[in-house]
Design an enzyme around this catalytic site. Structure first.
Site, short mmCIF file in Angstrom:
data_model
loop_
_atom_site.label_atom_id
_atom_site.label_comp_id
_atom_site.label_asym_id
_atom_site.label_seq_id
_atom_site.Cartn_x
_atom_site.Cartn_y
_atom_site.Cartn_z
N HIS B 70 0.92 -1.15 0.01
CA HIS B 70 -0.03 -0.10 0.04
C HIS B 70 0.77 1.05 -0.05
O HIS B 70 1.06 1.76 1.20
CB HIS B 70 -0.90 -0.05 1.13
N VAL B 76 2.38 4.27 2.02
CA VAL B 76 2.07 5.10 2.91
C VAL B 76 1.11 4.17 3.86
O VAL B 76 0.51 3.09 3.47
CB VAL B 76 1.32 6.28 2.18
N GLY B 79 -4.95 4.77 5.72
CA GLY B 79 -5.75 5.34 6.82
C GLY B 79 -6.73 4.65 7.59
O GLY B 79 -6.76 4.83 8.81
N CYS B 80 -7.31 3.36 7.02
CA CYS B 80 -8.05 2.63 7.79
C CYS B 80 -7.63 2.07 8.78
O CYS B 80 -8.27 1.67 9.94
CB CYS B 80 -8.86 1.76 6.75
N ASP B 84 -8.79 1.94 12.50
CA ASP B 84 -9.00 0.97 13.37
C ASP B 84 -8.48 0.89 14.72
O ASP B 84 -9.05 0.39 15.53
CB ASP B 84 -8.69 -0.39 12.68
C1 KBP Z 1 -6.35 3.59 -7.91
C2 KBP Z 1 -6.75 3.63 -6.62
C3 KBP Z 1 -6.31 4.81 -5.63
C4 KBP Z 1 -6.34 4.30 -4.26
C5 KBP Z 1 -7.28 5.14 -3.39
C6 KBP Z 1 -6.88 5.17 -2.01
C7 KBP Z 1 -7.08 3.98 -1.46
C8 KBP Z 1 -6.74 3.99 0.17
O1 KBP Z 1 -6.44 2.69 0.63
C9 KBP Z 1 -6.19 4.90 0.81
C10 KBP Z 1 -5.55 5.48 1.85
O2 KBP Z 1 -5.66 5.12 2.86
S1 KBP Z 1 -4.34 6.53 1.59
C11 KBP Z 1 -3.47 6.67 3.47
C12 KBP Z 1 -4.43 7.88 3.92
N1 KBP Z 1 -4.62 9.22 3.86
C13 KBP Z 1 -3.43 9.95 3.97
C14 KBP Z 1 -3.58 11.48 3.68
O3 KBP Z 1 -2.27 9.71 4.26
C1 KBP Z 2 -10.32 -5.34 23.14
C2 KBP Z 2 -10.79 -4.95 22.19
C3 KBP Z 2 -12.01 -4.91 21.49
C4 KBP Z 2 -12.02 -4.59 19.93
C5 KBP Z 2 -12.86 -3.77 19.31
C6 KBP Z 2 -12.97 -3.62 17.93
C7 KBP Z 2 -11.95 -3.49 17.07
C8 KBP Z 2 -12.02 -3.43 15.56
O1 KBP Z 2 -11.21 -3.80 14.83
C9 KBP Z 2 -13.49 -3.98 15.24
C10 KBP Z 2 -14.07 -4.27 14.04
O2 KBP Z 2 -13.85 -4.05 12.88
S1 KBP Z 2 -15.58 -5.34 14.17
C11 KBP Z 2 -15.97 -5.57 12.50
C12 KBP Z 2 -16.82 -4.50 12.03
N1 KBP Z 2 -18.30 -4.50 12.69
C13 KBP Z 2 -19.20 -5.18 12.66
C14 KBP Z 2 -20.55 -5.30 13.20
O3 KBP Z 2 -18.88 -6.47 11.90
#
Ligand code: KBP
Ligand code: KBP
Lengths: 171, 171
Positions: B70, B76, B79-80, B84
């Site tokens: 990525h 980089v 961001g997700c 998380d």
């Molecule tokens: C052809 C496709 C283009 C890809 C578009 C973005 C997909 C994501 O995974 C972006 C981020 O998480 S970028 C990192 C978070 N933002 C910054 C400003 O660091």
């Molecule tokens: C002791 C720590 C507890 C962990 C808390 C949640 C951390 C995340 O990574 C949750 C999701 O993404 S859960 C999946 C998304 N939500 C549903 C309803 O499926």
């Protein structure tokens, strides 16, 4: 040349390697971060805002890497990865339209997870409606999206925002 | 017994294996999905709302798995994954307070990414302010958070929502 309106996994992986859209276009992530197996539909005038829509899928199998680590004894797809798929698709849309540079997610308005993706699910479907696009010095796309598991809507996100930047050094 | 107010990586990994908070408490993700190396501070009455605060860190090194995929030629942090980490910390807070069940992210209000985490960064710092907690049949926590890279704030998120459920079969 007409733009293609659907893409296979092989083509999406090629995008990540810079071999689909072109060398200066944004790349999709590859391997563990690529959250899309195919794009079923992508167009510039469909969707609820008439500015473009995307429908894409991810096949679910119990051996997907994230089920092993999230969580031990309680496997569930991380919500953040479904959300990232939506950002990936907004960025892909901009590159497919012709934007040059690096894709960066900039934010999202409101995210709701009302259901979960378990290892016995078969398919996740992403549906995006493009809401706004800016193709000037700043290239940016804004979209609303939903995610379904086996036909049931479980995630929604509004105002997914992605930019494509030729220079990210000022970030 | 007094609750601990800080946790090492070893303890956070133990939480993912069900060996820190207890067998019926929510687990953190492990391996690739664990986005926290240590919790510096966790308390029940601090923060801007006086309902609890958490400060935690992730050490950045160029060999973190996500920089490889990525993106190719443009590493980089996704961001997700920073987002998380924030959900992980809200869930950990609920388990640390005593909630039993499985942790599930339920949503987030507004997310902004105004800067990026590159492989030459040293440290990411998460700061959460607990805004609301419900410890009834439904256990839920709501928090606002920021993420800094080497002291500069680059991500913000409002109304991060996590629930802890004894039964997730109705999801
Ligand atoms: C052809 C496709 C283009 C890809 C578009 C973005 C997909 C994501 O995974 C972006 C981020 O998480 S970028 C990192 C978070 N933002 C910054 C400003 O660091
Ligand atoms: C002791 C720590 C507890 C962990 C808390 C949640 C951390 C995340 O990574 C949750 C999701 O993404 S859960 C999946 C998304 N939500 C549903 C309803 O499926």
């Amino acid at each position: 040349m007409e733009k293609a309106n659907s893409f296979t996994k092989e083509q999406l992986v090629a995008c990540g390697h810079g071999n689909l859209l072109g060398p200066n276009r944004p790349r999709l992530p590859v391997d563990n971060m690529l959250m899309i197996d195919r794009i079923i539909t992508i167009n510039q005038d469909g969707g609820v805002y008439g500015k473009g829509e995307i429908v894409a899928e991810l096949d679910i199998t119990p051996d997907l890497w994230f089920f092993d680590c999230h969580f031990i004894t309680d496997p569930v797809m991380p919500g953040c990865l479904g959300l990232d798929a939506m950002w990936q698709l907004v960025g892909f849309f901009l590159g497919w339209e012709g934007a040059e540079g690096k894709g960066r997610a900039l934010g999202v308005g409101d995210v709701k997870f009302t259901g979960q993706v378990l290892p016995d699910a078969k398919k996740v479907t992403y549906k995006l409606n493009i809401k706004r696009k800016i193709h000037r010095k700043l290239v940016m796309g804004i979209a609303d999206a939903t995610m379904e598991v086996d036909g049931r809507q479980i995630y929604s996100a509004t105002d997914l925002k992605v930019g494509v930047f030729s220079d990210t050094s000022t970030f």
